[in-house]
Design a protein around this motif. Sequence first.
Motif, PDB file in Angstrom:
ATOM      1  N   GLY A 115      22.018  45.551 -36.106  1.00 51.50           N
ATOM      2  CA  GLY A 115      22.719  44.498 -36.807  1.00 51.50           C
ATOM      3  C   GLY A 115      22.008  43.175 -36.741  1.00 51.50           C
ATOM      4  O   GLY A 115      20.777  43.073 -36.833  1.00 51.50           O
ATOM      5  N   LYS A 116      22.818  42.131 -36.548  1.00 46.02           N
ATOM      6  CA  LYS A 116      22.258  40.781 -36.590  1.00 46.02           C
ATOM      7  C   LYS A 116      21.369  40.494 -35.392  1.00 46.02           C
ATOM      8  O   LYS A 116      20.505  39.603 -35.453  1.00 46.02           O
ATOM      9  CB  LYS A 116      23.385  39.752 -36.675  1.00 46.02           C
ATOM     10  N   TYR A 117      21.538  41.255 -34.320  1.00 45.08           N
ATOM     11  CA  TYR A 117      20.741  40.970 -33.125  1.00 45.08           C
ATOM     12  C   TYR A 117      19.295  41.426 -33.294  1.00 45.08           C
ATOM     13  O   TYR A 117      18.391  40.838 -32.703  1.00 45.08           O
ATOM     14  CB  TYR A 117      21.382  41.631 -31.909  1.00 45.08           C
ATOM     15  N   ILE A 118      19.084  42.443 -34.066  1.00 46.23           N
ATOM     16  CA  ILE A 118      17.704  42.859 -34.318  1.00 46.23           C
ATOM     17  C   ILE A 118      16.998  41.817 -35.176  1.00 46.23           C
ATOM     18  O   ILE A 118      15.810  41.540 -35.019  1.00 46.23           O
ATOM     19  CB  ILE A 118      17.672  44.259 -34.990  1.00 46.23           C
ATOM     20  N   VAL A 119      17.764  41.200 -36.098  1.00 46.89           N
ATOM     21  CA  VAL A 119      17.200  40.116 -36.896  1.00 46.89           C
ATOM     22  C   VAL A 119      16.940  38.906 -36.008  1.00 46.89           C
ATOM     23  O   VAL A 119      15.905  38.223 -36.142  1.00 46.89           O
ATOM     24  CB  VAL A 119      18.168  39.754 -38.050  1.00 46.89           C
ATOM     25  N   ALA A 120      17.858  38.638 -35.093  1.00 46.20           N
ATOM     26  CA  ALA A 120      17.670  37.513 -34.179  1.00 46.20           C
ATOM     27  C   ALA A 120      16.422  37.701 -33.320  1.00 46.20           C
ATOM     28  O   ALA A 120      15.665  36.740 -33.059  1.00 46.20           O
ATOM     29  CB  ALA A 120      18.910  37.351 -33.294  1.00 46.20           C
ATOM     30  N   MET A 121      16.199  38.936 -32.855  1.00 49.82           N
ATOM     31  CA  MET A 121      14.999  39.203 -32.059  1.00 49.82           C
ATOM     32  C   MET A 121      13.740  38.970 -32.876  1.00 49.82           C
ATOM     33  O   MET A 121      12.751  38.409 -32.370  1.00 49.82           O
ATOM     34  CB  MET A 121      15.031  40.648 -31.558  1.00 49.82           C
ATOM     35  N   GLU A 122      13.753  39.350 -34.132  1.00 58.42           N
ATOM     36  CA  GLU A 122      12.568  39.167 -34.970  1.00 58.42           C
ATOM     37  C   GLU A 122      12.321  37.684 -35.235  1.00 58.42           C
ATOM     38  O   GLU A 122      11.174  37.221 -35.207  1.00 58.42           O
ATOM     39  CB  GLU A 122      12.766  39.922 -36.288  1.00 58.42           C
ATOM     40  N   ILE A 123      13.402  36.942 -35.489  1.00 57.05           N
ATOM     41  CA  ILE A 123      13.250  35.494 -35.698  1.00 57.05           C
ATOM     42  C   ILE A 123      12.725  34.832 -34.426  1.00 57.05           C
ATOM     43  O   ILE A 123      11.830  33.957 -34.470  1.00 57.05           O
ATOM     44  CB  ILE A 123      14.601  34.882 -36.118  1.00 57.05           C
ATOM     45  N   PHE A 124      13.265  35.254 -33.298  1.00 57.38           N
ATOM     46  CA  PHE A 124      12.798  34.705 -32.020  1.00 57.38           C
ATOM     47  C   PHE A 124      11.310  34.967 -31.821  1.00 57.38           C
ATOM     48  O   PHE A 124      10.563  34.085 -31.372  1.00 57.38           O
ATOM     49  CB  PHE A 124      13.610  35.315 -30.883  1.00 57.38           C
ATOM     50  N   ALA A 125      10.895  36.171 -32.135  1.00 58.19           N
ATOM     51  CA  ALA A 125       9.476  36.500 -31.966  1.00 58.19           C
ATOM     52  C   ALA A 125       8.613  35.670 -32.900  1.00 58.19           C
ATOM     53  O   ALA A 125       7.526  35.193 -32.510  1.00 58.19           O
ATOM     54  CB  ALA A 125       9.274  37.990 -32.233  1.00 58.19           C
TER      55      ALA A 125
END
Length: 862
Positions: A818-828
Motif C-alpha cells: 500500500g502507501k507504505y511501499i510508496v513512502a519507502m520509495e519516496i524516502f529512498a
Amino acid sequence: MKKAFPPCELTSLSPAIEYEYYQEGDVIIGGLFSVHLKTSEDDAHGAVYKKITMCKDICVVEYRSLLAFIFAIEEINEDSNLLPNITLGYHIYDTCADPKKSIKYAFIIMSGYQREVPNYSCTGRGDVAGFVGNTGFSTTVVLAQILSLYRFTQTVHVTSRVSSSLSDVVAPGNLESWGEDVQDRTFLDHHLIVPPFCLFDSLPLAEESTHSAVVKLLKHFGWNWVGIITPSDGMRTMEFRELMTSNAICIAFVIIVTDDVEDKLKKTYAVINSTTEAIIICGQFSMEVLEFLIDLTSLDYNATLILNEPWRIILSYGYIKLITPQINCSLFLLFPDQSIPGVKDYMENISPSKRPDDPLLEDIWLQKFGCLSSNELKNNWTRYLYKSHLYNCTGMNMVLGDRYPYRGLSKYYYAYNVVYAMAHALHQLLKDINVPKIYGLKRKLESYIARVHYKDKNGEDIFFNERGEMSSKLQLENWIISKEIDVTGMKINRKVVGRFEDSSDGDMHYHIHLENITWRKDSMPEFRCNKRCLPGYRKIPSHRIHACCYECLPCSEGKVSSVADAENCWECPDEEQPDERNVKCIPKTYDFLSYEKDSLFFIFTVLSVIFSAITLFILGQCIYYWKTPIVKANNRTVTFILLTSILLSFLCVFLFLGRTVDITCMLRQASFGICFSITVSSVLAKTTTVCIAFKAAKPGSPWKKWVSSRVSNLLVLICSSVQVLICVIWLSVSPPYQEYDMDSYPGKILIQCNEGSVIGFYSMLGYMGFLAVVSFVLAFMVRKLPDNFNEAKYITFSMLVFCSVWIATIPAYLSTRGKYIVAMEIFAIQTSCAGILGCIFMPKMYIVLFKPQLNNRRRMLE
C-alpha cells in the motif's frame, strides 16, 4: 333434451309442501336455496300430519339471499345495456337443506314442469342456462355430477361445513388427478364457487380466504408459535395446520372442544400452561367453544385471540357480556358490509301485502312473528311443532325490516353478483356468436363465466380465480370493549386496522395498519418459539422437534446478515466489508498517500520543496560563480547536468503522492529511473574525469588526449540513453497501470501501481544500481589521490550513502504494501539525492560562501 313428450302431462302427486318461485324469460336461471334449514316428517299425531313432509326452522338471511337473486334479475331486465332484447327468467326452489329435495328440484327445473322428468324439456319458453347451487357439501357434489351430465354450469354457495378441498373438486380445469372414466371427470368443469356461507342465521364465512388471511396476518406480525381452538372438525383443522406448516408457522397446541367436561378441564390446563398466548379460534361458532373460552380465566389479560366471521354472532345474541375479558383487544377477520344500491329499501319493506303469493314470506310471518297464515295445515303444524300461540296480524302494518333490519351483508352481495356474473357471461357469449340464438348456450356458458371480469355498481372488481372461486374481501378489525355502559349494555369500538383482497393474479393482497391496533400490553407481542435471531446472526436447527424453534449463531468472519432470522450469512462484495456487528456491508477504505488524511504526504511534500530549493540555490551559486576555479573544476557542464537531474529527482516525488491513476503510474517510475540514471551517470562522469586527470598528469601519458569535457558529456549521454531505451521498451510492451488490491489488508482497498512488466521494472532498477556501483568503485579507487581539486572522496561518500540507502530499502520495499511501499520509495529517492547533493556540493558551497579567499587558482595550486 327433448321437447313436449307425454311425461310432461304428468302431475305432481307429492303431499309435500313445496316452495317454488317462477318467472318466464328467454333465458332461465335455476336457483336452489336452503331457506328452511331442515325437514320434519311426523305421522304419529293424527291424520292431518300423516305422511306430510314439512320444512321447519326458516333462515331469514337465506331468504334475503333469494330476494337479492330475484332483485338482480329484475334489475338486469331493466338494463338496456346488459343482455339487450333478452329477458332473464328464474325458477327457484327452497330445498330445505335436503339432498333428496335438491336433486328432485334440479330435475324439475331442467324439465320445466312440476314433476321431475329426466331427459325431457317441458318448457314452453326459455332455455335453462345454469344453476345457482344449493348450500351443502353433500348436495353440491351430487348435483355437480348430475348437472354435468347435462352440461349445466353450477355456481355454488359452499357452506362453512365444507372442506376447502371442495374447490379442488369443482374448480374448472382440475382433471388431471382423476381417472379415465369420463363420468368421473366431466362434471368437474362446470362449477364455480362464491365465498361460502353458514346455514344458520349468521354471516358469510370463506374458509379458504380466511385461512390464507390468517397465515398472511401471522407472517406480517412475525408470529410463528400459535395455538388453535376449534369445534369437533378434524378435517378443517388438518388443512389449516398444513397451510400454516407450509408457511413456517408452528402450532403449539390444537384443542378440539367437545362436550366432555373432564376433557375440557384437561384442555384448559394445557392452554394455561402453553408457551404461546396467540390463539386462533377457527371453524363455526359453537356454544361449547364459547363456554370453553369463558372458563379460561388465563385469557383475561394475556392471550391475543384471532377470530373469524362466525364469531360476529356474539354481537347479536348478547354473548359479548360473557366473554368480554377474553376477547377484549382481540382481532377479527370479517367480511366487510358491502351494500347493494337500491336493495336496502327493497328488503326493508318486504311484507305479505306486497308479496301475497310468497310462500316463504308466509312462513316467516308464521314462525318469526306468530301470525296466522291462510293455510290451516301450516298453522296446525306450527302450533304442534313450536308449541306457539298464533295471532291474526291482518291489518297490522309490519315489514321484514322491523325485526330483521338490513345490514348490507356480504351474503346478499354475493348472491346478487352471482346473477350478474351469469348475465355478463351470457352477454359476452351472445356477442361472440353474433346470432340471436338463445338455445343450447349452456354448453358454452361455463368457460365464459370462468373468464368473466367486470366492475359492480360499487366499483369493485368481480372475477373468478384459478380455483373457480369468486373474489372476496376481508377486513381485520380490532375490538376494544369499554367498561362504559351504553344503551346496548356494552360499548364496543370496532376499529378496521387492515384489509385483505383477492387479486386476479391468484394471490391475496393485504394492508395492515399496525399503528392503529390496540394490544393488551400496550405494545405488539411476539408470539414465537424463541426470540428472533438479530441481524449479524443466522439460524441453526435446535434439538427441539418444531422447525420454528432454533438457535442463533453469529456470522463467520467476513460475512453479514442484515435481516432478523436469516437462514444464511453472505459475503460482502469485494469492494465492501462487514461492519463491527456483521449487520451490513460498508465500503472499504481506500489506502493511498492522501493529502487530506496522511501526515506523510505533508512531510514528503515539505522535504521535496526544501531540497528542491536547496538544489536551485546551489545551481544559482554555481551559475553566479561560473568562472571561479572551484566551479570550473571537474567539468562545469556535468555539474549543471548533475544539479538539474537532482532537482528533477526531488520533483519526481510529487508523482508518487496522492491517488494514482494510469498516467501517473506510467510516468513516475520511468521519470524517476531516467532522472536518477542521469544523476548517477553525471557522478560517474565526474569520477571518470578525476581518474583520467591523474592518469594524464604523468609525463608522456597517453591519457592526455582523453582529458576533455566532451568525454564527460558523451559518457553522460551514453549512460543515460541506455536507461531511456530500457524505459521506452518497458512502457511500450507492458506499461504500469493502476490496480486495486482488495486482499492484502482486511477492510482496505490498496490503490497502487502494478508495474506491468516485472523484467522492465527490475531492468530499470538494475541498470541504475550498476551505474552506482561502477561510480562507487572508481571513486573509491581514486579517493586518496593528492590534489586539492580531487572530488573522488566526496563522490565516494555520496555513492556510499546512495548504495546504503537503496540496499536497506530493498527488503523494506518487498515486505510492505500500500502507501507504505510508496513512502519507502519516496524516502529512498529523497535520501539518496540528498546524500549526493550534500556530499558533493556542500564542501564547495562552504568555500564559495564562507571561504571565498580559497576560491582562486593560486590557493588551489598550493
